[in-house]
Design an enzyme around this catalytic site. Structure first.
Site, mmCIF file in Angstrom:
data_model
loop_
_atom_site.group_PDB
_atom_site.id
_atom_site.type_symbol
_atom_site.label_atom_id
_atom_site.label_comp_id
_atom_site.label_asym_id
_atom_site.label_seq_id
_atom_site.Cartn_x
_atom_site.Cartn_y
_atom_site.Cartn_z
ATOM 1 N N HIS A 93 -5.544 3.646 -2.041
ATOM 2 C CA HIS A 93 -6.887 4.013 -1.595
ATOM 3 C C HIS A 93 -7.182 5.404 -2.148
ATOM 4 C CE1 HIS A 93 -9.817 4.502 2.079
ATOM 5 N NE2 HIS A 93 -10.408 4.692 0.918
ATOM 6 N N ASP A 111 -0.082 4.502 -0.191
ATOM 7 C CA ASP A 111 -0.775 5.757 0.155
ATOM 8 C C ASP A 111 0.123 6.739 0.899
ATOM 9 O OD1 ASP A 111 -3.021 4.608 -0.912
ATOM 10 O OD2 ASP A 111 -4.007 4.246 1.013
ATOM 11 N N HIS A 112 0.947 6.218 1.813
ATOM 12 C CA HIS A 112 1.734 7.136 2.655
ATOM 13 C C HIS A 112 2.794 7.884 1.863
ATOM 14 C CE1 HIS A 112 -0.394 6.257 6.170
ATOM 15 N NE2 HIS A 112 0.152 5.099 6.463
ATOM 16 N N GLU A 127 -10.705 -9.345 2.904
ATOM 17 C CA GLU A 127 -9.455 -8.966 3.568
ATOM 18 C C GLU A 127 -9.786 -8.837 5.047
ATOM 19 O OE1 GLU A 127 -7.018 -5.860 1.818
ATOM 20 O OE2 GLU A 127 -6.351 -5.217 3.810
ATOM 21 N N ARG A 173 -7.075 12.926 -0.017
ATOM 22 C CA ARG A 173 -6.051 13.454 0.890
ATOM 23 C C ARG A 173 -4.653 12.963 0.550
ATOM 24 N NH1 ARG A 173 -7.430 10.532 6.579
ATOM 25 N NH2 ARG A 173 -9.414 11.538 6.192
ATOM 26 N N HIS A 174 -4.560 11.804 -0.113
ATOM 27 C CA HIS A 174 -3.207 11.363 -0.493
ATOM 28 C C HIS A 174 -3.159 10.976 -1.980
ATOM 29 C CE1 HIS A 174 -5.109 7.640 0.782
ATOM 30 N NE2 HIS A 174 -4.839 7.805 2.066
ATOM 31 N N GLY A 208 1.235 -1.317 4.387
ATOM 32 C CA GLY A 208 1.637 0.025 3.974
ATOM 33 C C GLY A 208 2.584 0.686 4.939
ATOM 34 N N HIS A 209 2.043 1.139 6.057
ATOM 35 C CA HIS A 209 2.779 2.003 6.984
ATOM 36 C C HIS A 209 4.163 1.483 7.342
ATOM 37 C CE1 HIS A 209 2.934 5.048 10.219
ATOM 38 N NE2 HIS A 209 3.736 4.162 10.762
ATOM 39 N N ASN A 252 0.859 -1.187 0.000
ATOM 40 C CA ASN A 252 0.000 0.000 0.000
ATOM 41 C C ASN A 252 0.897 1.238 0.000
ATOM 42 O OD1 ASN A 252 -1.441 2.292 1.062
ATOM 43 N ND2 ASN A 252 -3.094 0.902 1.606
ATOM 44 N N ARG A 268 3.452 18.779 0.991
ATOM 45 C CA ARG A 268 4.075 19.967 0.411
ATOM 46 C C ARG A 268 3.338 20.494 -0.813
ATOM 47 N NH1 ARG A 268 9.762 22.156 0.788
ATOM 48 N NH2 ARG A 268 8.875 22.025 2.845
ATOM 49 N N GLU A 324 -8.497 0.390 -3.388
ATOM 50 C CA GLU A 324 -9.374 0.462 -2.213
ATOM 51 C C GLU A 324 -10.342 1.612 -2.418
ATOM 52 O OE1 GLU A 324 -7.322 0.978 1.440
ATOM 53 O OE2 GLU A 324 -6.144 -0.821 1.196
ATOM 54 N N ARG A 346 -9.236 8.030 -1.764
ATOM 55 C CA ARG A 346 -10.242 8.496 -0.804
ATOM 56 C C ARG A 346 -11.088 9.594 -1.417
ATOM 57 N NH1 ARG A 346 -8.869 6.987 4.766
ATOM 58 N NH2 ARG A 346 -10.643 8.294 5.276
ATOM 59 N N HIS A 360 -3.720 -4.346 7.610
ATOM 60 C CA HIS A 360 -3.808 -3.204 8.539
ATOM 61 C C HIS A 360 -2.981 -3.470 9.806
ATOM 62 C CE1 HIS A 360 -5.641 0.719 9.356
ATOM 63 N NE2 HIS A 360 -5.307 0.412 10.597
ATOM 64 N N GLY A 361 -1.989 -2.625 9.991
ATOM 65 C CA GLY A 361 -1.166 -2.702 11.199
ATOM 66 C C GLY A 361 -0.144 -3.823 11.182
ATOM 67 N N THR A 391 -6.444 6.917 9.188
ATOM 68 C CA THR A 391 -6.370 5.832 8.216
ATOM 69 C C THR A 391 -7.603 4.964 8.457
ATOM 70 O OG1 THR A 391 -5.013 3.987 7.432
ATOM 71 C CG2 THR A 391 -4.892 4.483 9.767
ATOM 72 N N THR A 392 -7.805 3.918 7.654
ATOM 73 C CA THR A 392 -9.012 3.114 7.819
ATOM 74 C C THR A 392 -9.031 2.479 9.207
ATOM 75 O OG1 THR A 392 -8.816 2.636 5.481
ATOM 76 C CG2 THR A 392 -10.388 1.316 6.711
HETATM 77 N N1 PXP Z 1 -5.692 -2.870 4.112
HETATM 78 C C1 PXP Z 1 -6.623 -1.883 4.079
HETATM 79 C C2 PXP Z 1 -8.003 -2.231 3.636
HETATM 80 C C3 PXP Z 1 -6.281 -0.554 4.422
HETATM 81 O O1 PXP Z 1 -7.226 0.405 4.375
HETATM 82 C C4 PXP Z 1 -4.953 -0.275 4.792
HETATM 83 C C5 PXP Z 1 -4.540 1.113 5.115
HETATM 84 O O2 PXP Z 1 -5.249 1.638 6.130
HETATM 85 C C6 PXP Z 1 -4.030 -1.327 4.816
HETATM 86 C C7 PXP Z 1 -4.420 -2.616 4.482
HETATM 87 C C8 PXP Z 1 -2.602 -1.107 5.197
HETATM 88 O O3 PXP Z 1 -2.522 -0.797 6.550
HETATM 89 P P1 PXP Z 1 -1.115 -0.362 7.169
HETATM 90 O O4 PXP Z 1 -0.773 0.968 6.540
HETATM 91 O O5 PXP Z 1 -1.403 -0.263 8.623
HETATM 92 O O6 PXP Z 1 -0.114 -1.413 6.812
#
Ligand code: PXP
Length: 246
Positions: free
Chosen positions: A51, A9-10, A159, A57-58, A221-222, A7, A18, A78, A53, A199-200, A108-109
């Protein structure tokens, strides 16, 4: 082998910090999420997730179109299950869509999609995607009723939301959260669903999460984007892939 969906997005979050107002200001508009995606693919990422959104935002629409044209792996979009998002996905033709809830105030979600509460809209979106040959994944908590309904509505993938597990990782609640994920994965597989999770997920909790049964793909992602600040995206992806299969 468990697949890695990165992911990105970040990366776009950093760029927008910026360049939100100026758009293409001239010169380098950095960091470019598409360049990051291509480097991640070279390092072994099996797919790219973004994603788009509603508040943009990103990730921007332009990013998504550029990804569609340039990446060699799979594009997972997403989105919320609104008619506007559905129309956009049908034009874009990603390889898959993942339906997520969207709360404008969240960073985030935060939680899984409540498939029961949005039954009609989810069903319409899944049907439209199935007809277009786009796989739909429903991002849900490992709740038996949500899993059952996901199968009933014809979604081929789910998921499982691993956020509650990740948050409980250093607490006594972890074992219970892991058991929910394990039982959810088994139930979903039994219903014929492809099981993804996300996620996480990070470089530590992957050691246990990768032992979940029937895992097809993890969306991360993160943690990978954060590590990439220190090691570069190639090393960050390779290290996660190693730990996913260790
Ligand atoms: N899966 C979904 C559906 C998400 O919305 C996200 C981001 O919030 C992720 C996975 C990735 O999560 P993370 O950035 O915590 O790894």
């Amino acid at each position: 082998m468990i697949l890695l969906g990165l992911n990105i997005d970040h990366c776009a979050t950093l760029r927008q910090a910026r360049y939100r107002a100026s758009g293409r200001a001239g010169g380098a508009v950095e960091p470019d999420p598409v360049t990051l995606a291509l480097l991640a693919e070279q390092a072994g990422a099996d797919g790219i997730t973004v994603h788009l959104r509603e508040d943009r935002r990103h990730i921007q629409e332009r990013d998504v179109w550029r990804l569609r044209e340039s990446i060699a792996t799979r594009l997972n979009l997403e989105m919320t299950c609104t008619p506007a998002s559905t129309r956009f996905a049908l034009k874009l033709k990603p390889d898959s869509v993942c339906l997520v809830p969207e709360n404008r105030a969240e960073i985030t979600t935060e939680g899984g999609l409540d498939v029961a509460a949005h039954r009609r809209r989810v069903q319409a979106c899944v049907a439209a995607m199935n007809a277009a040959g786009i796989a739909t994944s429903l991002f849900i908590d490992p709740d038996p009723a949500q899993i059952q309904l996901s199968a009933e509505l014809g979604a081929p993938w789910i998921e499982l939301h691993t956020g509650a597990y990740a948050n409980a990782y250093f607490s006594p609640r972890r074992a219970r959260q892991f058991a929910r994920l394990r039982d959810g994965a088994a139930r979903a597989h039994g219903l014929g669903l492809v099981v993804n999770a996300g996620h996480g997920i990070n470089y530590v909790n992957i050691a246990e999460l990768r032992t979940l049964p029937h895992l097809h793909e993890l969306n991360i992602g993160h943690s990978i984007i954060s590590r990439a600040l220190f090691t570069g995206i190639g090393e960050a992806v390779r290290e996660m892939k190693t730990r996913m299969s260790a």
